[in-house]
Scaffold this motif. Structure first.
Motif, PDB file in Angstrom:
ATOM      1  N   ILE A 189      13.351   1.850   0.964  1.00  0.00           N
ATOM      2  CA  ILE A 189      12.511   2.086  -0.203  1.00  0.00           C
ATOM      3  C   ILE A 189      11.074   2.096   0.294  1.00  0.00           C
ATOM      4  CG2 ILE A 189      11.674   1.183  -2.399  1.00  0.00           C
ATOM      5  CD1 ILE A 189      14.413  -0.023  -2.872  1.00  0.00           C
ATOM      6  N   ARG A 190      10.354   3.175   0.001  1.00  0.00           N
ATOM      7  CA  ARG A 190       8.969   3.315   0.450  1.00  0.00           C
ATOM      8  C   ARG A 190       8.043   3.470  -0.748  1.00  0.00           C
ATOM      9  NH1 ARG A 190       6.846   8.179   4.312  1.00  0.00           N
ATOM     10  NH2 ARG A 190       7.274   9.401   2.430  1.00  0.00           N
ATOM     11  N   ALA A 191       6.917   2.818  -0.697  1.00  0.00           N
ATOM     12  CA  ALA A 191       5.931   2.919  -1.773  1.00  0.00           C
ATOM     13  C   ALA A 191       5.282   4.298  -1.751  1.00  0.00           C
ATOM     14  CB  ALA A 191       4.881   1.829  -1.630  1.00  0.00           C
ATOM     15  N   THR A 192       5.184   4.935  -2.897  1.00  0.00           N
ATOM     16  CA  THR A 192       4.506   6.231  -2.988  1.00  0.00           C
ATOM     17  C   THR A 192       3.083   6.083  -3.510  1.00  0.00           C
ATOM     18  OG1 THR A 192       5.464   6.576  -5.186  1.00  0.00           O
ATOM     19  CG2 THR A 192       6.642   7.528  -3.307  1.00  0.00           C
ATOM     20  N   ARG A 193       2.720   4.876  -3.898  1.00  0.00           N
ATOM     21  CA  ARG A 193       1.357   4.544  -4.308  1.00  0.00           C
ATOM     22  C   ARG A 193       1.203   3.026  -4.219  1.00  0.00           C
ATOM     23  NH1 ARG A 193       1.644   3.363 -10.037  1.00  0.00           N
ATOM     24  NH2 ARG A 193       3.555   4.165 -11.003  1.00  0.00           N
ATOM     25  N   PRO A 194       0.000   2.503  -4.310  1.00  0.00           N
ATOM     26  CA  PRO A 194      -0.170   1.049  -4.228  1.00  0.00           C
ATOM     27  C   PRO A 194       0.631   0.333  -5.307  1.00  0.00           C
ATOM     28  CG  PRO A 194      -2.286   2.137  -3.980  1.00  0.00           C
ATOM     29  CD  PRO A 194      -1.305   3.197  -4.380  1.00  0.00           C
ATOM     30  N   LYS A 197       0.837  -1.188   0.000  1.00  0.00           N
ATOM     31  CA  LYS A 197       0.000   0.000   0.000  1.00  0.00           C
ATOM     32  C   LYS A 197       0.881   1.250   0.000  1.00  0.00           C
ATOM     33  CE  LYS A 197      -3.816  -2.140   2.542  1.00  0.00           C
ATOM     34  NZ  LYS A 197      -4.676  -2.064   3.746  1.00  0.00           N
ATOM     35  N   LYS A 198       0.282   2.368  -0.325  1.00  0.00           N
ATOM     36  CA  LYS A 198       1.007   3.625  -0.292  1.00  0.00           C
ATOM     37  C   LYS A 198       1.609   3.840   1.097  1.00  0.00           C
ATOM     38  CE  LYS A 198       0.464   8.602  -1.038  1.00  0.00           C
ATOM     39  NZ  LYS A 198      -0.475   9.684  -1.427  1.00  0.00           N
ATOM     40  N   ASN A 199       2.872   4.266   1.126  1.00  0.00           N
ATOM     41  CA  ASN A 199       3.644   4.561   2.347  1.00  0.00           C
ATOM     42  C   ASN A 199       4.217   3.328   3.029  1.00  0.00           C
ATOM     43  OD1 ASN A 199       3.378   7.350   2.152  1.00  0.00           O
ATOM     44  ND2 ASN A 199       1.454   7.368   3.306  1.00  0.00           N
ATOM     45  N   ASP A 200       3.941   2.128   2.521  1.00  0.00           N
ATOM     46  CA  ASP A 200       4.578   0.939   3.099  1.00  0.00           C
ATOM     47  C   ASP A 200       6.094   1.000   2.885  1.00  0.00           C
ATOM     48  OD1 ASP A 200       2.299  -0.244   4.028  1.00  0.00           O
ATOM     49  OD2 ASP A 200       2.168  -1.787   2.470  1.00  0.00           O
ATOM     50  N   ILE A 201       6.833   0.613   3.926  1.00  0.00           N
ATOM     51  CA  ILE A 201       8.277   0.440   3.794  1.00  0.00           C
ATOM     52  C   ILE A 201       8.520  -0.934   3.191  1.00  0.00           C
ATOM     53  CG2 ILE A 201      10.486   0.287   5.009  1.00  0.00           C
ATOM     54  CD1 ILE A 201       9.323   3.091   4.894  1.00  0.00           C
ATOM     55  N   ILE A 202       9.147  -0.967   2.023  1.00  0.00           N
ATOM     56  CA  ILE A 202       9.335  -2.227   1.310  1.00  0.00           C
ATOM     57  C   ILE A 202      10.573  -2.965   1.810  1.00  0.00           C
ATOM     58  CG2 ILE A 202       9.735  -3.248  -0.966  1.00  0.00           C
ATOM     59  CD1 ILE A 202       8.154  -0.836  -2.112  1.00  0.00           C
ATOM     60  N   LEU A 203      11.657  -2.250   1.992  1.00  0.00           N
ATOM     61  CA  LEU A 203      12.867  -2.836   2.571  1.00  0.00           C
ATOM     62  C   LEU A 203      13.708  -1.704   3.141  1.00  0.00           C
ATOM     63  CD1 LEU A 203      15.716  -2.490   0.646  1.00  0.00           C
ATOM     64  CD2 LEU A 203      14.195  -3.668  -0.934  1.00  0.00           C
TER      65      LEU A 203
END
Length: 390
Positions: A298-303, A113-119
Motif C-alpha cells: 500500500i503506497r500513499a498517493t498524497r500526504p 508523505k506522498k509515495n511512502d510505502i505504508i506496508l
C-alpha cells in the motif's frame, strides 16, 4: 518463470514450506523496482517537516483499534512470513472499527508523505484463484474463482490449515456480509432498472448455476464463495511473455496486439482497506514484479496524517454499478457514474426522465422504516444514478 506463473504457483509452494519477466500490469496496480535509479529513496521512516505544508495539526482518532484475536493472529502470521509494516516496533497502520459506520478499515499509525510505502506483503502469501497449468482458463468468470477458492483453500485440509489466520478473519454469512444483487430476488434485481446493473446481476446468477450444475456444488455454498472472492480479490492483467507475438497486420497499420492474461488474487491484510470513489489517499502497489521476491504494498498517493483512514479506489471501472455488483454498496459520491451515463449505450438509461420513478419518489421511499436491506440498496442505487445526470 513469469510473474503470472509465480503468483499462481507460490500458493502451492508455500503449502510445502518452499519458497520472470513481465511487460505490463493493468490498473489499479502501480509498479516500481528496488533497482530503478531514483534521486529519492522511498521510506516508511517519518521525517520532521515537509510534505504536509504549514498545517501540522493532527487528525483526531475516529476509530477504535481492532484488537480481536483473529486480527492479532493474522498479523502474527504475516509478520512471521516477512511482511513489513505490521510489527509493534514498525507499526505503520492498524486495523480499526469506525466510530460512525462500525466498519473495519485500515488507519495510519503515523504521518506519511506522498509515495511512502505504508506496508508490504510478500507475493508468497498471495492466494491465487487460478490453476497455474491452465493460465487462467479455468476462471473465465468470478463464479469459477469462487469454485477454485473452495477447492484450493476452503476444502483443502493442508491449505485451510496453512492459511487459517487469514481464512478465519474473512466475512461469514452471519457477520460483515454486504449482499450483492445476485442475492436479491428477481423483483429486486429488476427494480434496479438500469439495464447494465440488471444484466450483470442476472449473468452472475447464471454463471453460478452453471458452475454448480457442472461441478455438483451446492448453490448456496458457491454463491457465498463467489461473493467472498468478488469482494476481496484483486484482478491483475499481465502480458503473456510465454506466447509469441503475432505478426503485424498491414490493415491495422502494423499494430500488434500482445497476448495477455488476467488473474485474480487475494492478498491478506491489504484487502481490509476500504474504498473511496473521489478521495482515495493510497493505492495498491507492486514492487519488483520481475523478481522472485516481489511485494504487494500500500503506497500513499498524497500526504496522510496519523489516524486518517487509508482508502483506495476499487476496481478499474469504478462505477456504482460495479461497486454494487462486486462489493454490495453504493457510494455517496462517484464521478465515474456521470462519465458512464454521458457515454451512453444500449445498457444505459440516457436521461433521468426515462426512469419509471422520479428522484423525489425514490428518496421518499427510502424513508420507509419497514424497507428491507435489499430494497434500501436498490433505492440508494436509483437515487445515485439519477443524481449523476446533473
Amino acid at each position: 518463470m513469469t510473474l503470472f506463473q509465480r503468483i499462481c504457483l507460490t500458493s502451492f509452494l508455500f503449502l510445502a514450506q518452499q519458497h520472470s519477466n513481465v511487460l505490463a500490469f493493468g490498473a489499479p496496480f502501480a509498479i516500481s523496482s528496488s533497482q530503478s535509479p531514483k534521486k529519492k529513496v522511498l521510506t516508511n521512516k517519518s521525517k520532521a517537516g515537509g510534505g504536509f505544508g504549514k498545517n501540522n495539526v493532527s487528525v483526531p482518532a475516529d476509530h477504535t483499534a481492532d484488537t480481536s484475536k483473529e486480527i492479532e493472529d493474522l498479523i502474527h502470521f504475516l509478520t512471521s512470513q516477512n511482511s513489513v509494516g505490521l510489527t509493534a516496533k514498525e507499526k505503520c497502520c492498524e486495523v480499526g472499527i469506525s466510530d460512525t459506520t462500525n466498519m473495519r478499515g485500515l488507519y495510519a499509525s503515523k504521518d506519511f508523505k506522498k509515495n511512502d510505502i505504508i506496508l508490504k506483503v510478500p507475493s508468497d502469501l498471495v492466494l491465487a484463484l487460478s490453476d497455474p497449468q491452465l493460465k487462467g482458463a479455468d476462471a473465465p468468470a468470478i463464479a469459477h474463482c469462487g469454485r477454485n477458492f473452495m477447492d484450493m483453500y476452503l476444502n483443502n485440509p493442508t491449505a485451510s490449515q496453512t492459511w487459517a489466520p487469514y481464512l478465519n478473519m474473512l466475512p461469514s454469512k452471519e457477520s460483515n456480509f454486504d449482499r450483492t444483487p445476485d442475492f436479491f430476488t428477481d423483483e429486486e434485481i429488476d427494480a434496479l432498472e438500469l439495464p447494465l446493473a440488471v444484466n450483470k446481476a442476472k449473468q452472475r446468477l447464471l454463471d453460478i448455476v452453471e458452475v454448480c450444475t457442472k461441478d455438483d456444488i451446492p448453490f448456496d455454498d458457491l454463491q457465498f464463495a463467489t461473493w467472498l472472492v468478488s469482494s476481496r480479490c484483486m484482478a491483475i492483467s499481465i502480458e503473456d511473455t510465454s506466447e509469441p507475438l503475432p505478426m503485424s497486420d498491414s490493415d491495422t497499420g502494423g499494430a500488434i496486439s500482445k497476448p495477455s492474461q488476467t488473474i485474480r488474487v487475494m492478498v491478506p491484510f491489504l484487502d481490509l482497506i476500504n474504498h473511496s470513489s473521489d478521495n482515495a489517499n493510497a493505492e495498491i502497489h507492486l514492487i519488483d514484479p520481475e523478481k522472485d521476491e516481489a511485494w504487494f504494498a500500500i503506497r500513499a498517493t498524497r500526504p496522510i496524517k496519523k489516524n486518517k483512514e487509508l482508502t483506495i479506489g476499487y476496481g478499474t471501472a469504478g462505477t456504482s454499478v460495479d461497486l454494487l455488483q462486486d462489493y454490495g454498496f453504493v457510494p455517496n459520491s462517484n464521478r465515474f457514474d456521470s462519465y458512464m451515463l454521458t457515454k451512453g449505450g444500449d445498457n444505459i438509461i440516457e436521461t433521468v426522465e426515462e426512469w419509471s420513478t422520479t428522484l423525489e419518489a425514490d428518496e421518499k421511499a427510502l424513508e420507509d422504516p419497514e424497507l428491507s436491506a435489499n430494497m434500501k440498496k436498490v433505492l440508494e442505487f436509483r437515487c445515485k444514478m439519477k443524481k449523476s445526470y446533473s
